[in-house]
Design a protein around this motif. Structure first.
Motif, PDB file in Angstrom:
ATOM      1  N   ARG A 115     -47.332  52.546  -9.220  1.00 32.62           N
ATOM      2  CA  ARG A 115     -46.756  51.263  -8.795  1.00 32.62           C
ATOM      3  C   ARG A 115     -46.056  51.382  -7.435  1.00 32.62           C
ATOM      4  O   ARG A 115     -45.548  52.466  -7.096  1.00 32.62           O
ATOM      5  CB  ARG A 115     -45.730  50.777  -9.828  1.00 32.62           C
ATOM      6  CG  ARG A 115     -46.326  50.508 -11.194  1.00 32.62           C
ATOM      7  CD  ARG A 115     -45.238  50.222 -12.186  1.00 32.62           C
ATOM      8  NE  ARG A 115     -44.263  51.317 -12.245  1.00 32.62           N
ATOM      9  CZ  ARG A 115     -43.175  51.300 -13.008  1.00 32.62           C
ATOM     10  NH1 ARG A 115     -42.904  50.232 -13.748  1.00 32.62           N
ATOM     11  NH2 ARG A 115     -42.349  52.314 -13.018  1.00 32.62           N
ATOM     12  N   ASP A 140     -42.549  52.663  -7.695  1.00 27.36           N
ATOM     13  CA  ASP A 140     -42.400  54.119  -7.804  1.00 27.36           C
ATOM     14  C   ASP A 140     -42.385  54.762  -6.419  1.00 27.36           C
ATOM     15  O   ASP A 140     -41.577  55.646  -6.137  1.00 27.36           O
ATOM     16  CB  ASP A 140     -43.550  54.717  -8.627  1.00 27.36           C
ATOM     17  CG  ASP A 140     -43.491  54.268 -10.079  1.00 27.36           C
ATOM     18  OD1 ASP A 140     -42.426  53.749 -10.484  1.00 27.36           O
ATOM     19  OD2 ASP A 140     -44.503  54.396 -10.787  1.00 27.36           O
ATOM     20  N   SER A 193     -39.174  54.095  -4.712  1.00 27.05           N
ATOM     21  CA  SER A 193     -38.107  54.933  -5.285  1.00 27.05           C
ATOM     22  C   SER A 193     -38.185  56.350  -4.717  1.00 27.05           C
ATOM     23  O   SER A 193     -37.154  56.948  -4.375  1.00 27.05           O
ATOM     24  CB  SER A 193     -38.240  55.009  -6.808  1.00 27.05           C
ATOM     25  OG  SER A 193     -38.155  53.731  -7.347  1.00 27.05           O
ATOM     26  N   VAL A 217     -50.043  57.295  -6.920  1.00 32.12           N
ATOM     27  CA  VAL A 217     -48.811  56.693  -7.454  1.00 32.12           C
ATOM     28  C   VAL A 217     -49.206  55.358  -8.085  1.00 32.12           C
ATOM     29  O   VAL A 217     -49.971  54.596  -7.495  1.00 32.12           O
ATOM     30  CB  VAL A 217     -47.759  56.476  -6.328  1.00 32.12           C
ATOM     31  CG1 VAL A 217     -46.528  55.780  -6.865  1.00 32.12           C
ATOM     32  CG2 VAL A 217     -47.383  57.815  -5.704  1.00 32.12           C
TER      33      VAL A 217
END
Lengths: 117, 221
Positions: free
Chosen positions: A68, A71, A74, A66
């Motif tokens: 960031r 992210d 989220s 992943v």
């Protein structure tokens, strides 16, 4: 070295503070138990901690491919929301069934029949 | 045959009294169950009623639940068949005789299908036709007026078609289950005169979308 806070981090912290306040108010009103309050307290404190220190998540980000921290948060938030949504759905369905049953029994108990003398 | 009439009512006011009075004048000996589904102004039964039972839900549960309350009550009081009729004045009490006739002819399911006319709103006509074709494809049963609330069921049919939809999906669910049990039940439909009263009452587009989603579940379950 102290990094400047990003706008999104400020919003995240303010949101967590607001949610903690909401949890506190509901605890005071007796709508949630002490255990539930502690659970939400941990959720929002952890959220604030990760929002302010996103670098802590770097090793996990690399492992999960992943890009960031935002992210990852989220994705986790979406999973939690999906779980809570399902829990709510099941809970509401169960309540609907119980209300229907209770209402029906009350209706039968209070049945009024009119007969011509 | 011991046939009962089931009338679900929700906030119909004076319109319901007119409907009930008209029914009683034509069928004074018919057992009638009125289900007040939590109306704001509680339903009052006119004093000239012969044998009318009033059941009142303390809260509004929806049409499907109201029909189930009435059906369970009637069958627990030795009814052999039941007729459902809407109480907003869109069904004519004169058509009840045809239901009684067909039930006596040993039909398990009788549906009063509204005959399309020049007064039928185009959206309803088109939507209803499309829904009928869709249900036919999915469940192998064609009913020209899928959402007509004027219908009759024998006890056997009720046992096989017992619905779970608490609100407006009830009519479609019954037809879906009829499709799955069509080899066990004798069914028919006959044309009834349509009376369109409230443009915004009945099944909305949102309800229709929910029902559409449920049809998949009914097919799989």
């Amino acid at each position: 070295m102290v990094e400047a806070l990003l706008g999104i981090q400020i919003i995240a912290v303010m949101f967590a503070a607001f949610m903690l306040y909401v949890a506190f108010v509901h605890r005071k009103q007796g709508n949630i138990t002490r255990r539930e309050f502690v659970y939400w307290l941990l959720v929002w404190v952890s959220f604030t901690y990760f929002a302010l220190n996103p670098r802590i998540l770097d090793p996990i980000l690399a492992r999960l491919f992943v890009t960031r921290a935002m992210d990852l948060l989220s994705i986790v938030a979406f999973m939690i929301l999906a779980y809570l949504g399902f829990q709510n759905h099941v809970g509401i369905k169960s309540l609907q069934r119980q209300i229907e049953e209770i209402s029906r029994n009350i209706a039968y108990k209070n049945a009024k029949t009119k007969k011509r003398p | 045959m011991n046939i009962w009439l089931i009338l679900p009512v929700y906030n119909e006011g004076a319109r319901f009294v007119d409907v009930l009075t008209a029914i009683l004048s034509l069928h004074p000996h018919l057992n009638i169950v009125v289900i007040d589904d939590g109306s704001v102004q509680p339903v009052q039964i006119p004093t000239q009623s012969k044998t009318v039972t009033l059941l009142r839900h303390p809260v509004n549960l929806g049409k499907g639940s109201a029909l189930k309350t009435g059906a369970e009550y009637a069958f627990s009081h030795k009814a052999e068949a039941i007729i459902f009729m809407d109480t907003d004045g869109q069904h004519l009490p004169q058509d009840i005789s045809m239901f009684i006739h067909l039930l006596n002819q040993k039909f398990d399911v009788v549906i009063g299908s509204r005959r399309p006319s020049l007064h039928t709103p185009f959206v309803r006509l088109f939507g209803n036709k499309l829904a009928s074709i869709y249900i036919n494809v999915l469940f192998g049963v064609y009913v020209s007026d899928l959402i007509s609330g004027f219908r009759a069921l024998s006890f056997r049919a009720y046992q096989l078609l017992k619905w779970t939809s608490p609100r407006y999906g009830v009519e479609t669910e019954m037809i879906a289950k009829l499709g799955k049990n069509k080899h066990l039940l004798k069914y028919t439909e006959f044309p009834i005169e349509p009376i369109y009263i409230d443009k915004y009452k009945g099944t909305s587009i949102i309800d229709a979308l929910k029902i559409l989603a449920n049809t998949i579940w009914w097919r799989l379950s």
